[in-house]
Write a protein that holds these residues in place. Structure first.
Motif, PDB file in Angstrom:
ATOM      1  N   ASP A  99       0.821  -1.296  -0.087  1.00  0.00           N
ATOM      2  CA  ASP A  99       0.114  -0.192   0.100  1.00  0.00           C
ATOM      3  C   ASP A  99       0.936   1.299   0.025  1.00  0.00           C
ATOM      4  OD1 ASP A  99      -2.385   1.285  -0.064  1.00  0.00           O
ATOM      5  OD2 ASP A  99      -2.961   0.717   2.032  1.00  0.00           O
ATOM      6  N   PHE A 100       0.686   2.335  -0.786  1.00  0.00           N
ATOM      7  CA  PHE A 100       1.130   3.402  -1.071  1.00  0.00           C
ATOM      8  C   PHE A 100       2.626   3.363  -1.782  1.00  0.00           C
ATOM      9  CE2 PHE A 100      -1.740   4.085   2.620  1.00  0.00           C
ATOM     10  CZ  PHE A 100      -2.653   5.315   2.017  1.00  0.00           C
ATOM     11  N   LEU A 101       2.948   2.291  -2.194  1.00  0.00           N
ATOM     12  CA  LEU A 101       4.439   2.216  -2.557  1.00  0.00           C
ATOM     13  C   LEU A 101       4.273   1.867  -4.178  1.00  0.00           C
ATOM     14  CD1 LEU A 101       6.015   0.417   0.642  1.00  0.00           C
ATOM     15  CD2 LEU A 101       6.214   2.815  -0.083  1.00  0.00           C
ATOM     16  N   LEU A 102       5.303   1.024  -4.499  1.00  0.00           N
ATOM     17  CA  LEU A 102       5.311   0.433  -5.861  1.00  0.00           C
ATOM     18  C   LEU A 102       5.421  -1.038  -5.762  1.00  0.00           C
ATOM     19  CD1 LEU A 102       7.861   3.234  -7.347  1.00  0.00           C
ATOM     20  CD2 LEU A 102       5.452   3.239  -7.718  1.00  0.00           C
ATOM     21  N   PRO A 103       5.252  -1.665  -6.785  1.00  0.00           N
ATOM     22  CA  PRO A 103       5.534  -3.074  -6.988  1.00  0.00           C
ATOM     23  C   PRO A 103       6.754  -3.555  -6.700  1.00  0.00           C
ATOM     24  CG  PRO A 103       4.810  -2.118  -9.255  1.00  0.00           C
ATOM     25  CD  PRO A 103       4.882  -1.188  -8.397  1.00  0.00           C
ATOM     26  N   ARG A 104       6.886  -4.415  -6.001  1.00  0.00           N
ATOM     27  CA  ARG A 104       8.191  -5.162  -5.636  1.00  0.00           C
ATOM     28  C   ARG A 104       9.112  -5.658  -6.765  1.00  0.00           C
ATOM     29  NH1 ARG A 104       8.077  -5.148  -0.086  1.00  0.00           N
ATOM     30  NH2 ARG A 104       6.239  -5.831   0.907  1.00  0.00           N
TER      31      ARG A 104
END
Length: 147
Positions: free
Chosen positions: A63-68
C-alpha cells in the motif's frame, strides 16, 4: 455501443472496458469478472484469495508504494490489457481501490494510446479523483513503457 458486463467498469481510450475496485468493499452486483489482476501484500492476498473464484493474478504491491518487481508488474498489466481488449470481463483491484488500482488504470490508459503525461489526470477523471496517490506512483506511471 458495446458496454461492459461488469458493473462500474470504465472505458479506456481504445474502447477496452476495465473495472477498478477496492477489495475491502463488497463485490458489485452483476456478473463476476472473467479475469482479474490484484495488487497487494501477502496479507491482503490471504484475506481475499478465497473470494476470487475466477482466473486471476496477484502483484506483490505494498500500500502507498510501488510493485516489488516492476518488470513483472509491467508484464501482468500488459497481459490484463490484452485479455480485456479481447473481450474478457476484466477487473483490477487493491485494498481500497484508489492508489494502486488507479496507478494500474493510468498504465492501462497508456497502453490504450493515451500520452503518459495525461494518464494520471485521465485516471482521476474516469476512475477516482484521488487515483495514483503518491509522487512515486505518479513517476512510475510517467515512465510506464507504452510499447
Amino acid at each position: 455501443m458495446i458496454t461492459s458486463p461488469l458493473t462500474d467498469a470504465i472505458r479506456l481510450p481504445d474502447g477496452t472496458w476495465i473495472r477498478g475496485r477496492g477489495l475491502r468493499r463488497p463485490l458489485p452486483e452483476g456478473p463476476a469478472p472473467e479475469v482479474g489482476l490484484y495488487l497487494g501484500s501477502a496479507r491482503l492476498r490471504r484475506r481475499h484469495e478465497g473470494t476470487l473464484s475466477w482466473p486471476h493474478t496477484w502483484i506483490d504491491w505494498p500500500d502507498f508504494l510501488l510493485p516489488r518487481d516492476s518488470g513483472e508488474a509491467v508484464r501482468q498489466i500488459r497481459a490484463l490489457h490484452e485479455k480485456a481488449r479481447s473481450g474478457a470481463a476484466a477487473e483490477v483491484a487493491c485494498g481500497g481501490g484508489v492508489g494502486r488500482t488507479g496507478t494500474v488504470i493510468a498504465c492501462l490508459a497508456i497502453l490504450s494510446g493515451l500520452d503518459p503525461a495525461d494518464a494520471v489526470a485521465w485516471a482521476r477523471r474516469h476512475h477516482h479523483p484521488k487515483a495514483v496517490e503518491t509522487p512515486w506512483q505518479r513517476r512510475w506511471v510517467a515512465r510506464f513503457p507504452a510499447a
